[in-house]
Design a protein around this motif. Structure first.
Motif, mmCIF file in Angstrom:
data_model
loop_
_atom_site.group_PDB
_atom_site.id
_atom_site.type_symbol
_atom_site.label_atom_id
_atom_site.label_comp_id
_atom_site.label_asym_id
_atom_site.label_seq_id
_atom_site.Cartn_x
_atom_site.Cartn_y
_atom_site.Cartn_z
ATOM 1 N N PRO A 145 0.842 -1.208 0.000
ATOM 2 C CA PRO A 145 0.000 0.000 0.000
ATOM 3 C C PRO A 145 0.875 1.255 0.000
ATOM 4 C CG PRO A 145 -0.418 -1.394 1.943
ATOM 5 C CD PRO A 145 0.776 -1.952 1.263
ATOM 6 N N ALA A 146 0.287 2.408 -0.252
ATOM 7 C CA ALA A 146 1.059 3.654 -0.205
ATOM 8 C C ALA A 146 1.401 3.974 1.240
ATOM 9 C CB ALA A 146 0.251 4.793 -0.819
ATOM 10 N N ALA A 147 2.686 4.247 1.473
ATOM 11 C CA ALA A 147 3.119 4.568 2.833
ATOM 12 C C ALA A 147 3.413 6.061 2.933
ATOM 13 C CB ALA A 147 4.378 3.781 3.160
ATOM 14 N N ILE A 148 3.283 6.574 4.141
ATOM 15 C CA ILE A 148 3.673 7.961 4.403
ATOM 16 C C ILE A 148 4.809 7.959 5.421
ATOM 17 C CG2 ILE A 148 1.475 9.015 3.825
ATOM 18 C CD1 ILE A 148 0.972 9.091 6.955
ATOM 19 N N VAL A 149 5.687 8.976 5.304
ATOM 20 C CA VAL A 149 6.826 9.067 6.230
ATOM 21 C C VAL A 149 6.624 10.193 7.233
ATOM 22 C CG1 VAL A 149 8.416 8.094 4.537
ATOM 23 C CG2 VAL A 149 8.173 10.592 4.708
ATOM 24 N N HIS A 150 5.500 10.880 7.097
ATOM 25 C CA HIS A 150 5.181 11.997 8.002
ATOM 26 C C HIS A 150 3.662 12.169 7.930
ATOM 27 C CE1 HIS A 150 5.028 15.917 9.835
ATOM 28 N NE2 HIS A 150 6.347 15.988 9.934
ATOM 29 N N PRO A 151 2.987 12.412 9.077
ATOM 30 C CA PRO A 151 1.529 12.612 8.995
ATOM 31 C C PRO A 151 1.128 13.725 8.042
ATOM 32 C CG PRO A 151 2.159 12.233 11.269
ATOM 33 C CD PRO A 151 3.456 12.346 10.484
ATOM 34 N N TRP A 152 1.962 14.755 7.880
ATOM 35 C CA TRP A 152 1.616 15.834 6.941
ATOM 36 C C TRP A 152 1.555 15.329 5.511
ATOM 37 C CZ3 TRP A 152 5.487 19.903 9.325
ATOM 38 C CH2 TRP A 152 4.917 20.442 10.487
ATOM 39 N N GLU A 153 2.265 14.229 5.234
ATOM 40 C CA GLU A 153 2.233 13.697 3.867
ATOM 41 C C GLU A 153 0.831 13.177 3.517
ATOM 42 O OE1 GLU A 153 5.843 12.109 1.498
ATOM 43 O OE2 GLU A 153 5.090 10.418 2.641
ATOM 44 N N SER A 154 0.109 12.709 4.546
ATOM 45 C CA SER A 154 -1.235 12.160 4.311
ATOM 46 C C SER A 154 -2.251 13.241 3.998
ATOM 47 C CB SER A 154 -1.719 11.407 5.555
ATOM 48 O OG SER A 154 -2.039 12.337 6.585
ATOM 49 N N ASP A 161 -5.539 7.800 12.886
ATOM 50 C CA ASP A 161 -4.824 6.731 12.171
ATOM 51 C C ASP A 161 -3.340 6.704 12.543
ATOM 52 O OD1 ASP A 161 -7.179 7.512 10.812
ATOM 53 O OD2 ASP A 161 -6.496 6.601 8.943
ATOM 54 N N TRP A 162 -2.769 7.888 12.811
ATOM 55 C CA TRP A 162 -1.302 7.953 12.986
ATOM 56 C C TRP A 162 -0.864 7.823 14.439
ATOM 57 C CZ3 TRP A 162 -1.759 6.853 8.481
ATOM 58 C CH2 TRP A 162 -2.364 7.643 7.512
ATOM 59 N N ASP A 163 -1.814 7.754 15.381
ATOM 60 C CA ASP A 163 -1.429 7.774 16.804
ATOM 61 C C ASP A 163 -0.441 6.662 17.144
ATOM 62 O OD1 ASP A 163 -3.221 9.831 16.906
ATOM 63 O OD2 ASP A 163 -4.594 8.893 18.325
ATOM 64 N N ILE A 164 -0.686 5.481 16.609
ATOM 65 C CA ILE A 164 0.153 4.321 16.941
ATOM 66 C C ILE A 164 1.595 4.514 16.448
ATOM 67 C CG2 ILE A 164 -0.675 3.086 14.891
ATOM 68 C CD1 ILE A 164 -0.416 0.507 16.252
ATOM 69 N N GLY A 165 1.755 5.112 15.263
ATOM 70 C CA GLY A 165 3.107 5.371 14.737
ATOM 71 C C GLY A 165 3.755 6.555 15.439
ATOM 72 N N MET A 166 2.948 7.554 15.761
ATOM 73 C CA MET A 166 3.463 8.749 16.447
ATOM 74 C C MET A 166 3.988 8.390 17.839
ATOM 75 S SD MET A 166 3.038 11.798 14.885
ATOM 76 C CE MET A 166 2.264 13.107 15.845
ATOM 77 N N LEU A 223 6.699 5.267 9.665
ATOM 78 C CA LEU A 223 6.324 4.732 8.349
ATOM 79 C C LEU A 223 4.996 4.001 8.498
ATOM 80 C CD1 LEU A 223 7.457 4.423 5.374
ATOM 81 C CD2 LEU A 223 7.973 2.057 6.030
ATOM 82 N N MET A 224 3.950 4.579 7.937
ATOM 83 C CA MET A 224 2.631 3.942 8.053
ATOM 84 C C MET A 224 1.939 3.822 6.698
ATOM 85 S SD MET A 224 0.940 5.094 11.681
ATOM 86 C CE MET A 224 -0.312 3.791 11.561
ATOM 87 N N PHE A 286 -2.118 -2.749 13.217
ATOM 88 C CA PHE A 286 -3.164 -1.863 12.699
ATOM 89 C C PHE A 286 -3.427 -0.721 13.678
ATOM 90 C CE2 PHE A 286 -4.879 -5.425 9.971
ATOM 91 C CZ PHE A 286 -4.819 -4.721 8.773
ATOM 92 N N ALA A 287 -3.901 0.410 13.126
ATOM 93 C CA ALA A 287 -4.248 1.569 13.957
ATOM 94 C C ALA A 287 -5.549 1.341 14.718
ATOM 95 C CB ALA A 287 -4.373 2.806 13.075
ATOM 96 N N ARG A 288 -6.454 0.595 14.125
ATOM 97 C CA ARG A 288 -7.764 0.282 14.698
ATOM 98 C C ARG A 288 -8.659 1.516 14.828
ATOM 99 N NH1 ARG A 288 -6.493 -1.713 19.768
ATOM 100 N NH2 ARG A 288 -8.505 -2.707 20.051
ATOM 101 N N PHE A 289 -8.663 2.326 13.765
ATOM 102 C CA PHE A 289 -9.555 3.491 13.729
ATOM 103 C C PHE A 289 -10.214 3.591 12.366
ATOM 104 C CE2 PHE A 289 -6.770 5.202 17.118
ATOM 105 C CZ PHE A 289 -7.756 5.449 18.045
ATOM 106 N N LEU A 290 -11.488 3.903 12.395
ATOM 107 C CA LEU A 290 -12.194 4.080 11.138
ATOM 108 C C LEU A 290 -12.375 5.574 10.878
ATOM 109 C CD1 LEU A 290 -13.471 2.042 9.205
ATOM 110 C CD2 LEU A 290 -15.614 2.416 10.401
ATOM 111 N N GLY A 291 -12.047 5.996 9.663
ATOM 112 C CA GLY A 291 -12.204 7.422 9.368
ATOM 113 C C GLY A 291 -12.269 7.657 7.878
ATOM 114 N N SER A 292 -12.068 8.913 7.495
ATOM 115 C CA SER A 292 -12.292 9.253 6.085
ATOM 116 C C SER A 292 -11.279 8.592 5.156
ATOM 117 C CB SER A 292 -12.334 10.767 5.880
ATOM 118 O OG SER A 292 -11.300 11.410 6.564
ATOM 119 N N GLY A 293 -10.093 8.222 5.662
ATOM 120 C CA GLY A 293 -9.118 7.522 4.817
ATOM 121 C C GLY A 293 -9.694 6.221 4.295
ATOM 122 N N ALA A 294 -10.361 5.481 5.182
ATOM 123 C CA ALA A 294 -10.953 4.196 4.792
ATOM 124 C C ALA A 294 -12.077 4.404 3.777
ATOM 125 C CB ALA A 294 -11.505 3.491 6.024
#
Ligand code: DGY
Length: 418
Positions: A145-154, A161-166, A223-224, A286-294
């Motif tokens: 899948p497409a990965a991001i290296v910074h939450p701003w990239e998303s 979604d990013w809490d677990i990586g942050m 990296l998420m 997994f982040a375990r959050f449902l939101g607009s990304g999904a």
């Protein structure tokens, strides 16, 4: 003043000659995906200006193909972190990460408004869009899948979604700094300091490796897998191939990227959540959050019956638009940026998906609710989906653009009939 005229005026007022600010004050530069939406808006009344916007955006493409997320045309002390903090080079200077690649999808819509008048302009930008998509495929999609290296990239900076990586990013050593965003907007509508510390730590890491994108992916602190960009890119690959056909180009490579990316979707489907989910690619969790990304799955023809159920649950929980985070989750925060508010611009992407999937009922409902927000409370960056409170920056370029291209459609018809 008529809302269509107001929207056009916002685009003109935010126009800095070839590029458009998202909004005066809070965002004083050219932002990547904002710019693509600005172009779409301009196309409704000034087609050459729409193409100029895309040209200016792609003129800052890096040698490796990346199109950066901010282009710092004119230094402005009202924004932090500015070009000196990023130190990513470029003339004009740019940031060192990318942003959701909506451009090919919106370029297709612009092109189709008037193919004859647009063909030469399309031919000029097409190779650059191909380079950028190749960069996504080769640099950011290495795990599937497409990965991001910074939450701003998303583009969805502080979504849950990013809490677990942050949580794994050390923000304690970034030193002193002064935020500027909270001087423009109520701090309760913006990310928290603990998040900003980590955002800066990631910028400092990128700078420490000379913005070598492959090293950032393999060694960086964050990296998420991002469902939002995955679906936007999947759709954009498809649209880019359609544009390639219109120009009589060989599109096999692009179609190959699309097939490979679609085959990676099971990696971001979380059965426990009954939805697509962000995944920390460092830990496999997994982040375990449902939101607009999904829900952007609808844009890429990747919806599933379970996702329909989740969409209706989340959407029916609020009166205005599709919220950026699940209103039934404890983290839901109705006015804090990407942790709850509804974003007209994301609604417009979801609407394209609904329409293309033959779900006119959903598209009409979303258009009505989005139009109501704007008619009640103006062209704000985002809105509280529980009571329509306008949030973030005012006189926002992309909200004005989607009024002209989509949300204001019935209003215009009703005016015509009156
Ligand atoms: C900001 O400064 O809030 C931007 O979203 C970063 O891209």
């Amino acid at each position: 003043m008529d809302l269509h005229e107001q929207a056009r005026q916002i685009l003109r007022q935010n126009d800095r000659g070839g590029y458009t600010l998202p909004t005066h004050g809070l965002y004083p530069y050219q932002w990547n995906w904002d710019s693509a939406f600005a172009a779409w808006g301009f196309a409704t009344f000034d087609l050459p200006r729409a193409w100029d916007e895309i040209d200016t955006l792609l003129a800052s493409q890096w040698d490796d193909g990346m199109v950066p997320h901010i282009i710092f045309h004119d230094p402005d002390p009202g924004y932090f972190p500015g070009p000196d903090v990023w130190s990513a080079g470029g003339d004009p200077a740019t940031s060192g990460i990318s942003q959701p690649p909506v451009a090919a999808t919106l370029v297709r819509l612009i092109y189709e408004m008037n193919p004859d008048a647009s063909r030469d302009r399309l031919a000029a930008v097409y190779p650059k869009l191909v380079e950028w998509h190749r960069w996504w495929h080769e640099v950011r999609c290495v795990h599937g899948p497409a990965a991001i290296v910074h939450p701003w990239e998303s583009g969805r900076d502080n979504c849950p979604d990013w809490d677990i990586g942050m949580a794994n990013v050390d923000g304690s050593k970034v030193g002193d700094y002064t935020r500027r965003d909270t001087g423009h907007v109520d701090p309760s509508m913006r990310p928290k300091k603990s998040e900003y510390d980590r955002y800066l730590a990631m910028v400092q890491f990128g700078k420490s490796v000379g913005w070598d994108q492959k090293r950032i992916v393999s060694e960086g602190p964050f990296l998420m897998a991002d469902p939002g960009i995955t679906f936007i890119l999947l759709r954009a690959h498809h649209d880019l191939a359609v544009l390639g056909h219109a120009l009589d180009q060989d599109t096999d490579e692009i179609e190959g990227w699309e097939t490979t990316l679609r085959a990676a979707l099971p990696m971001i489907w979380n059965d426990d959540l009954q939805g697509y989910d962000a995944k920390d690619l460092r830990t496999g969790k997994f982040a375990r959050f449902l939101g607009s990304g999904a829900f952007l799955a609808y844009l890429a023809n990747a919806a599933r019956p379970e996702l329909d159920t989740q969409l209706m649950r989340v959407w029916n929980a609020v009166p205005y638009g599709i919220p950026s985070a699940d209103p039934e989750a404890p983290i839901f925060d109705a006015r804090r940026y990407w942790r709850g508010p509804t974003w007209p611009v994301v609604n417009s992407l979801l609407a394209i998906g609904f329409r293309d999937m033959g779900r006119a009922d959903l598209e009409v409902r979303l258009r009505r609710e989005t139009a109501e927000l704007i008619m009640k409370n103006g062209f704000s960056e985002y809105f509280d989906p529980t009571d329509a409170t306008p949030c973030g920056g005012a006189n926002f370029t992309w909200t004005a653009a989607i009024w002209l291209t989509w949300a204001g459609q019935d209003y215009e018809q009703a005016k015509g009939a009156a």
